[in-house]
Structures are given as C-alpha cells and as structure tokens.
Scaffold this active site. Structure first.
Site, PDB file in Angstrom:
ATOM      1  N   THR A  84     -26.570  82.727  40.133  1.00 33.54           N
ATOM      2  CA  THR A  84     -26.936  81.982  41.336  1.00 33.54           C
ATOM      3  C   THR A  84     -25.714  81.678  42.189  1.00 33.54           C
ATOM      4  OG1 THR A  84     -28.746  80.991  40.052  1.00 33.54           O
ATOM      5  CG2 THR A  84     -28.284  80.040  42.203  1.00 33.54           C
ATOM      6  N   THR A 124     -33.219  82.645  38.546  1.00 28.80           N
ATOM      7  CA  THR A 124     -33.643  81.333  39.023  1.00 28.80           C
ATOM      8  C   THR A 124     -34.392  81.468  40.348  1.00 28.80           C
ATOM      9  OG1 THR A 124     -31.649  80.894  40.312  1.00 28.80           O
ATOM     10  CG2 THR A 124     -31.613  80.246  37.972  1.00 28.80           C
TER      11      THR A 124
END
Length: 237
Positions: A84, A124
């Site tokens: 991320t 995610t």
C-alpha cells in the site's frame, strides 16, 4: 551496496521480508549476504485508512524521514515491505535521496515475462482503490481482475483481523476470494499485501500465485549486488 528498509508496516511482514532476502541469496558464508539497515516503525500511520479517508494522518512524511535517515547511515537504495505504501511511490521517490525499489512495476514485468494476460489482485482496499497494480499491469498489457465487495472484505479481514492481530489467516475466506478471482478469468493471483506473504509462508496457498513481497525481496538482492539462487528466478508458484 547496502539496503535500507522502511519497516514495521507491519512488523511481522518486515521480519518475513528480511527472511526472504536471506533465503534468496546464494551465499556460501555470512559475508556473501547483502548489508541491510532496517528501521521498523509501526507508528507510521495506517496507509489504507489514509487513502480511504478514515484518517487525516499522512504516512508519507514519516516514511520520507526514515528514508533520509537510512540514506545518511549508508543505505544506497530503499525497500518498503508494504504494497500500500507503493501507492505513494512518486512522493517517496521525490523525497528520499537514494533510489526506492518499485515492487509493483517489478511484479508487472514478472507476469509479462511469463506470458500472463489476466491477473487477480488480492490487496488492501486502499491499494485497490488507488489502482497502483492496475496501472502498472496495464503498461505491460495485462488485464486485472478485482474482488467484489464481499470478497474484498474477506481479504481485509485476513489482513487486519487475522495477521495484523497475530492470528492465523482464515484460509477458508482466502480460498473463497481466490476462487472468485479465478472464476472471473484470472490466470495468476497477486498477493498484493505484505501481510498476505505470511499466508504464503505458513499455509502455502497453492499454485498460480505471485507474492509481491517476494518480488521486492528478489529485486533488493539484485539491486545490492547479491547473488540470487537459481530457484528464485521465476517467482510464480
């Protein structure tokens, strides 16, 4: 060359990354391994919460500060074992005075080199929202498949409710999410979150996966002049 590691995102993923780098290096003695300077900083604000608007705490500033400190200590390139965090790659690269390794682009090249045309993304919700994998893969002609809302929640539960809390991954949810992507045409699935690398290390999800953190580890060995074991030239299971 010495590798600087901005870690703690999360802590177990950083530990697994160091283990991967060591495992991948073809070394006959301690001195054949690459030098690593690791700053594990779990207090860096959550990247997904910031991307999704659940937090106003920008994680980029602390990462740049750590990257600068690592460079000042002798790191000649930087690895960030958090996929991320790669959503902020341009800002990080601009703020850190040594090269930052891009595992997302390297994963796209790995897929293209192996003739993959359609890849599923397990990551995610923040990573998925930014499109960082989708954009990188599109450059190499690879189509991406994303989970629907229910299966994306399964992935988030595994990352945040299982692995980040020190619990075993719910493999039933994992396999359901994986099957959903394969049913929609994905040939290979990307483990696009470093916490999911812990699933790969402990429970072996099976064949047809590419672990993005393994790509980062291999890139790190090669960037720092280490010798790579032959078995890691192809990382798709």
């Amino acid at each position: 060359m010495a590798l600087g590691v901005i870690g703690g995102l999360g802590p177990m993923a950083t530990a697994r990354f160091m283990e991967m780098v060591t495992e991948m290096t073809d070394a006959a003695c301690d001195q054949d391994h690459i030098e690593m300077l690791i700053h594990s900083c779990p207090s860096i604000p959550d990247r997904t919460a910031y991307i999704l608007g659940g937090s106003q705490d920008d994680p980029v500033g602390p990462m740049i500060r750590i990257g600068k400190n690592l460079a000042a200590q002798g790191a000649e390139c930087i690895a960030i074992p958090c996929m991320t965090a790669h959503c902020f790659f341009d800002r990080l690269s601009a703020g850190i005075p040594v090269p930052v390794i891009n595992a997302v682009d390297a994963a796209g090249k790995e897929l293209a080199d192996n003739g993959v045309e359609k890849a599923g993304i397990l990551a995610t919700a923040g990573t998925v929202k930014t499109g960082v994998f989708q954009d990188a893969f599109r450059k190499t002609g690879i189509e991406t498949v994303l989970p629907d809302e229910q299966h994306q929640q399964y992935v988030m539960d595994i990352i945040y409710k299982n692995i980040k809390q020190g619990q075993p991954a719910d493999m039933e949810k994992f396999q359901e999410a994986a099957a959903h992507l394969r049913e929609n045409g994905a040939q290979v699935l990307i483990l696009g979150c470093t916490e999911l690398s812990l699933v790969n290390g402990c429970d072996s999800p099976g064949s047809g996966f590419l672990d993005a953190m393994a790509v980062l580890a291999r890139s790190s060995v090669l960037a720092c002049g280490g010798k790579l074991k032959e078995t890691y030239h192809n990382l798709i299971s």
